[in-house]
Scaffold this active site. Structure first.
Site, PDB file in Angstrom:
ATOM      1  N   ARG A  11     -11.461   2.075  -9.448  1.00 14.98           N
ATOM      2  CA  ARG A  11     -10.537   3.223  -9.611  1.00 14.98           C
ATOM      3  C   ARG A  11     -10.724   3.848 -10.999  1.00 14.98           C
ATOM      4  O   ARG A  11     -11.278   3.200 -11.895  1.00 14.98           O
ATOM      5  CB  ARG A  11      -9.094   2.740  -9.425  1.00 14.98           C
ATOM      6  CG  ARG A  11      -8.858   2.296  -7.999  1.00 14.98           C
ATOM      7  CD  ARG A  11      -7.411   1.982  -7.729  1.00 14.98           C
ATOM      8  NE  ARG A  11      -7.262   1.686  -6.309  1.00 14.98           N
ATOM      9  CZ  ARG A  11      -6.182   1.904  -5.589  1.00 14.98           C
ATOM     10  NH1 ARG A  11      -5.103   2.405  -6.151  1.00 14.98           N
ATOM     11  NH2 ARG A  11      -6.146   1.614  -4.310  1.00 14.98           N
ATOM     12  N   GLU A  61       0.713 -13.728  11.893  1.00 18.74           N
ATOM     13  CA  GLU A  61       1.260 -12.561  12.606  1.00 18.74           C
ATOM     14  C   GLU A  61       1.211 -11.358  11.652  1.00 18.74           C
ATOM     15  O   GLU A  61       1.443 -11.513  10.456  1.00 18.74           O
ATOM     16  CB  GLU A  61       2.720 -12.823  13.013  1.00 18.74           C
ATOM     17  CG  GLU A  61       2.872 -13.924  14.030  1.00 18.74           C
ATOM     18  CD  GLU A  61       2.182 -13.616  15.351  1.00 18.74           C
ATOM     19  OE1 GLU A  61       2.162 -12.446  15.779  1.00 18.74           O
ATOM     20  OE2 GLU A  61       1.633 -14.558  15.948  1.00 18.74           O
ATOM     21  N   ASN A 105     -10.553  -2.992  -6.741  1.00 21.16           N
ATOM     22  CA  ASN A 105      -9.745  -1.970  -7.432  1.00 21.16           C
ATOM     23  C   ASN A 105     -10.310  -1.578  -8.807  1.00 21.16           C
ATOM     24  O   ASN A 105      -9.894  -0.572  -9.385  1.00 21.16           O
ATOM     25  CB  ASN A 105      -8.285  -2.429  -7.596  1.00 21.16           C
ATOM     26  CG  ASN A 105      -7.483  -2.402  -6.306  1.00 21.16           C
ATOM     27  OD1 ASN A 105      -6.541  -3.166  -6.121  1.00 21.16           O
ATOM     28  ND2 ASN A 105      -7.845  -1.516  -5.379  1.00 21.16           N
ATOM     29  N   ASP A 149       0.828  -1.207   0.000  1.00 20.82           N
ATOM     30  CA  ASP A 149       0.000   0.000   0.000  1.00 20.82           C
ATOM     31  C   ASP A 149       0.868   1.265   0.000  1.00 20.82           C
ATOM     32  O   ASP A 149       1.987   1.263   0.523  1.00 20.82           O
ATOM     33  CB  ASP A 149      -0.898  -0.022   1.244  1.00 20.82           C
ATOM     34  CG  ASP A 149      -2.056   0.956   1.128  1.00 20.82           C
ATOM     35  OD1 ASP A 149      -2.295   1.480   0.030  1.00 20.82           O
ATOM     36  OD2 ASP A 149      -2.711   1.201   2.161  1.00 20.82           O
ATOM     37  N   GLY A 150       0.333   2.337  -0.576  1.00 24.78           N
ATOM     38  CA  GLY A 150       0.984   3.638  -0.483  1.00 24.78           C
ATOM     39  C   GLY A 150       1.633   4.124  -1.768  1.00 24.78           C
ATOM     40  O   GLY A 150       2.321   5.152  -1.762  1.00 24.78           O
TER      41      GLY A 150
HETATM   42  C1  FPP Z   1      -2.087   0.151  -3.333  1.00 27.55           C
HETATM   43  O1  FPP Z   1      -1.571   1.467  -3.257  1.00 27.55           O
HETATM   44  C2  FPP Z   1      -1.461  -0.533  -4.446  1.00 27.55           C
HETATM   45  C3  FPP Z   1      -2.126  -1.098  -5.477  1.00 27.55           C
HETATM   46  C4  FPP Z   1      -3.600  -1.106  -5.590  1.00 27.55           C
HETATM   47  C5  FPP Z   1      -1.401  -1.732  -6.579  1.00 27.55           C
HETATM   48  C6  FPP Z   1      -0.157  -2.447  -6.164  1.00 27.55           C
HETATM   49  C7  FPP Z   1       0.610  -2.845  -7.348  1.00 27.55           C
HETATM   50  C8  FPP Z   1       1.953  -2.827  -7.406  1.00 27.55           C
HETATM   51  C9  FPP Z   1       2.824  -2.456  -6.286  1.00 27.55           C
HETATM   52  C10 FPP Z   1       2.651  -3.263  -8.621  1.00 27.55           C
HETATM   53  C11 FPP Z   1       2.360  -4.701  -8.863  1.00 27.55           C
HETATM   54  C12 FPP Z   1       3.269  -5.312  -9.787  1.00 27.55           C
HETATM   55  C13 FPP Z   1       2.940  -6.260 -10.663  1.00 27.55           C
HETATM   56  C14 FPP Z   1       3.987  -6.984 -11.333  1.00 27.55           C
HETATM   57  C15 FPP Z   1       1.553  -6.603 -11.010  1.00 27.55           C
HETATM   58  P1  FPP Z   1      -2.570   2.689  -3.475  1.00 27.55           P
HETATM   59  O2  FPP Z   1      -2.646   2.976  -4.915  1.00 27.55           O
HETATM   60  O3  FPP Z   1      -3.884   2.371  -2.828  1.00 27.55           O
HETATM   61  O4  FPP Z   1      -1.824   3.823  -2.703  1.00 27.55           O
HETATM   62  P2  FPP Z   1      -2.500   4.987  -1.863  1.00 27.55           P
HETATM   63  O5  FPP Z   1      -3.274   4.332  -0.743  1.00 27.55           O
HETATM   64  O6  FPP Z   1      -1.334   5.776  -1.366  1.00 27.55           O
HETATM   65  O7  FPP Z   1      -3.381   5.755  -2.791  1.00 27.55           O
END
Ligand code: FPP
Length: 246
Positions: free
Chosen positions: A74, A213, A71, A23-24
């Site tokens: 979005r 955990e 998701n 996340d983040g």
């Molecule tokens: C959450 O952060 C993250 C996601 C919904 C997507 C995570 C995906 C990746 C890290 C890349 C994955 C890689 C592959 C190969 C598929 P957020 O967008 O909710 O962040 P925020 O809470 O700060 O808005």
């Protein structure tokens, strides 16, 4: 010995299965004055770093929450970018996955992915099926409640057709109908890490997390380092897991 292995004493118990809620990404990008998708791109690059380190540290399964069934709500620009990330990821990282003997799995409702995304993900699963090292398990179009409903539905269908006796349904049979059944005895994470300071599980592995955990890190996912991972494993080692016993 690898760099990361050197950071752990030999008596530290390494979690067999680590699950991460990455996340983040959005906040990381905002902090830098960049669009949210730049955060996802950097997040993808960090998957490479952390997956390689986890493999060197002796983790058997690394499950990463890459896209949830929620998701899809979005903005379409962001969803399209996230759907293209596996093309970029496997296009650039496959040689390393082979070199590191890492096997790719996907857990999720893959039938509902865009054709190109599904094909590239399933090809990565196929291309690494001979690898015997760490399993890199992408939760992609995954949702814990949908997974449980799906298992219940399939069990009901089997019971109605007479192929199973409802009174035989137990934990093991239920788990066998979940999307993580391909992970067999390693399906339940030992350690869940969530980055970005949020402290919730957001529909991730609801069944499988029963005795896991949990560690909540403040770093945004793109800033989460190998040192953070090592510190979390040390913290896991200090935990006393009792599974409801004394
Ligand atoms: C959450 O952060 C993250 C996601 C919904 C997507 C995570 C995906 C990746 C890290 C890349 C994955 C890689 C592959 C190969 C598929 P957020 O967008 O909710 O962040 P925020 O809470 O700060 O808005």
């Amino acid at each position: 010995m690898t760099e990361s292995k050197r950071q752990l004493d030999s008596d530290i118990s390494v979690p067999k299965h680590i699950a991460i809620i990455m996340d983040g990404n959005g906040r990381w990008a905002k902090k830098k004055g960049q669009p949210r998708i730049a955060g996802h791109k950097e997040g993808m690059n960090n998957v490479k770093t952390i997956a390689t380190a986890a493999s060197h540290l002796g983790v058997k399964v690394l499950s990463l929450y890459a896209f949830s069934t929620e998701n899809w709500s979005r903005p379409s620009k962001e969803v399209n970018f996230l759907m293209k990330l596996p093309v970029d990821f496997f296009g650039t990282f496959m040689p390393d996955l082979i070199k590191e003997n890492i096997r790719v799995f996907v857990t999720g409702f893959t039938d509902h992915l865009p054709d190109k995304t599904r094909k590239v993900v399933l090809k990565a699963v196929e291309d690494t099926k001979g690898n015997t090292g760490m399993i890199l398990n992408f939760a992609f179009n995954y949702g814990g409640r949908a997974e449980i409903v799906n298992a219940a539905k399939n069990l009901a269908i089997e019971a109605a057709s007479g192929s199973i006796d409802p009174s035989d349904i137990d934990d093991a049979m239920f788990a066998d109908h979940l999307l993580t059944n391909h992970l067999k005895e390693l399906a339940d994470p030992d350690l869940l890490i969530r980055t970005s300071g949020e402290e919730r599980i957001s529909n991730f592995m609801l069944w499988q997390l029963a005795y896991t955990e949990m560690i909540f890190d403040d770093s945004y996912w793109p800033d989460f380092t190998v040192d953070d991972l090592v510190e979390d494993i040390k913290e896991f080692d200090r935990r006393d897991r009792r599974y409801g016993s004394v």
